[in-house]
Design a protein around this motif. Structure first.
Motif, short mmCIF file in Angstrom:
data_model
loop_
_atom_site.label_atom_id
_atom_site.label_comp_id
_atom_site.label_asym_id
_atom_site.label_seq_id
_atom_site.Cartn_x
_atom_site.Cartn_y
_atom_site.Cartn_z
N ALA A 143 -14.65 128.33 30.43
CA ALA A 143 -15.05 128.05 29.05
C ALA A 143 -16.23 127.09 29.02
O ALA A 143 -17.19 127.27 28.26
CB ALA A 143 -13.87 127.49 28.26
N GLN A 144 -16.18 126.06 29.85
CA GLN A 144 -17.28 125.10 29.90
C GLN A 144 -18.57 125.77 30.35
O GLN A 144 -19.65 125.51 29.81
CB GLN A 144 -16.91 123.94 30.82
CG GLN A 144 -15.83 123.04 30.25
CD GLN A 144 -15.29 122.04 31.25
OE1 GLN A 144 -15.56 122.12 32.45
NE2 GLN A 144 -14.50 121.09 30.77
N MET A 146 -19.28 128.95 29.95
CA MET A 146 -19.72 129.80 28.84
C MET A 146 -20.54 128.98 27.84
O MET A 146 -21.57 129.46 27.32
CB MET A 146 -18.52 130.44 28.15
CG MET A 146 -17.83 131.52 28.96
SD MET A 146 -16.32 132.13 28.14
CE MET A 146 -15.68 133.25 29.38
N GLY A 147 -20.10 127.76 27.57
CA GLY A 147 -20.85 126.90 26.67
C GLY A 147 -22.22 126.55 27.23
O GLY A 147 -23.23 126.52 26.50
N LYS A 150 -24.42 129.59 26.93
CA LYS A 150 -24.86 129.72 25.54
C LYS A 150 -26.09 128.85 25.29
O LYS A 150 -27.08 129.29 24.68
CB LYS A 150 -23.71 129.35 24.60
CG LYS A 150 -24.08 129.35 23.12
CD LYS A 150 -24.36 127.94 22.63
CE LYS A 150 -24.72 127.93 21.14
NZ LYS A 150 -25.16 126.59 20.68
N LEU A 173 -20.46 136.82 24.21
CA LEU A 173 -20.39 135.51 24.86
C LEU A 173 -19.72 134.48 23.97
O LEU A 173 -18.80 133.76 24.40
CB LEU A 173 -21.81 135.03 25.22
CG LEU A 173 -21.91 133.60 25.75
CD1 LEU A 173 -21.19 133.45 27.08
CD2 LEU A 173 -23.38 133.18 25.88
N TRP A 177 -16.13 132.80 24.60
CA TRP A 177 -16.08 131.34 24.75
C TRP A 177 -14.93 130.78 23.90
O TRP A 177 -14.12 129.98 24.39
CB TRP A 177 -17.42 130.76 24.33
CG TRP A 177 -17.56 129.27 24.47
CD1 TRP A 177 -16.78 128.43 25.23
CD2 TRP A 177 -18.53 128.44 23.83
NE1 TRP A 177 -17.22 127.12 25.09
CE2 TRP A 177 -18.29 127.11 24.24
CE3 TRP A 177 -19.58 128.70 22.95
CZ2 TRP A 177 -19.07 126.04 23.79
CZ3 TRP A 177 -20.36 127.64 22.51
CH2 TRP A 177 -20.10 126.32 22.92
N THR A 180 -11.55 131.95 25.44
CA THR A 180 -11.25 131.29 26.72
C THR A 180 -10.92 129.82 26.53
O THR A 180 -10.01 129.28 27.17
CB THR A 180 -12.43 131.47 27.70
OG1 THR A 180 -12.74 132.86 27.82
CG2 THR A 180 -12.10 130.91 29.07
N ALA A 181 -11.64 129.15 25.63
CA ALA A 181 -11.34 127.75 25.34
C ALA A 181 -9.93 127.60 24.77
O ALA A 181 -9.21 126.65 25.09
CB ALA A 181 -12.37 127.19 24.36
N GLU A 189 -13.25 121.77 23.74
CA GLU A 189 -14.05 122.97 24.02
C GLU A 189 -13.87 123.99 22.90
O GLU A 189 -14.82 124.70 22.54
CB GLU A 189 -13.64 123.56 25.37
CG GLU A 189 -14.65 124.53 25.97
CD GLU A 189 -15.95 123.85 26.38
OE1 GLU A 189 -16.99 124.53 26.37
OE2 GLU A 189 -15.93 122.65 26.72
N ALA A 193 -16.91 125.70 20.75
CA ALA A 193 -17.05 127.16 20.66
C ALA A 193 -16.92 127.64 19.22
O ALA A 193 -17.69 128.50 18.76
CB ALA A 193 -16.00 127.83 21.54
#
Length: 241
Positions: A143-144, A146-147, A150, A173, A177, A180-181, A189, A193
């Protein structure tokens, strides 16, 4: 299945799956002609991985500031060229693995504060990795990342010019995110997101949070996670009025 969030892991996985592609090509009898063939792509990628494994601080200072993102974009492009060959040669596992390898390249360029210009294979790779995970620590790492992806892709993709396409990588995406967060049970997170979804995908936000609220209500989630989802769902609902 390893997370492949660093260059050594990506390189190891690349070598593992380059072998069956090269063997399949050698056995295929396909005339190379003027095509860029798997042996040529593999050789180029090995040279790029040799660069990626060195400390950027040791690179020639005369190189332009955006050299790391140029190298990463070239690497991702060649990985996708090889994935196309894997598909053509009947090596679906190799094709999937090559998409996952792009995640390691993305993590590297994010660490170099570079921009990401080729998003789709990275989004696909992140989705494959997230869908194969259940441990919250691993999901939090994804997740992190993905951020970070982004942020690195925003310059090219945040205008969302293909807004009518529900399968566009930027939309997937941001949605992944948020999902997943939530699965990582990471309230901070989740807030990051969810703010991105509200800002960049306002037309999708209400339904996304409505479905998220239902999933959280049915699952075994801490109260703080439930509260963050409730807050987001209520905020998205108010924005419709």
């Amino acid at each position: 299945m390893a997370l492949i969030l660093d260059i050594p892991s990506a390189q190891k996985r690349f070598e593992q799956y380059a072998t069956p592609i090269l063997s399949a090509f050698a056995e295929s009898g396909i005339a190379s002609g003027e095509q860029i063939t798997p042996p040529m792509i593999v050789d180029a990628l090995r040279q790029l991985f040799a660069v990626l494994t060195t400390d950027v601080a040791s690179w020639d200072p005369a190189l332009p500031d955006d050299e790391p993102e140029r190298i990463s974009d070239l690497t991702i492009g060649l990985l996708m060229d090889l994935a196309t060959w894997a598909d053509r040669l009947g090596e679906p596992q190799a094709k999937t693995a090559l998409e996952m390898i792009t995640v390691g390249i993305a993590a590297w360029v994010c660490n170099q504060h570079g921009a990401i210009h080729t998003l789709e294979p990275i989004v696909n790779g992140l989705a494959i990795l997230a869908n194969s995970r259940a441990e919250t620590d691993e999901l939090r790492s994804l997740a992190q990342l993905m951020g970070q992806v982004k942020e690195a892709a925003s310059a090219d993709y945040a205008t969302d010019l293909d807004g009518a396409d529900p399968h566009r990588p930027w939309r997937i995406l941001l949605m992944n995110w948020g999902i997943t967060a939530t699965r990582a049970q990471d309230p901070a997170e989740m807030r990051s997101a969810f703010a991105a979804i509200l800002r960049h995908l306002p037309a999708d936000a209400a339904l996304f949070f409505q479905e998220g609220r239902q999933q959280v209500a049915q699952g075994d989630f801490p109260d703080e996670v439930r509260a963050v989802m409730e807050e987001a769902a209520e905020g998205a609902g108010r924005s419709l009025h």
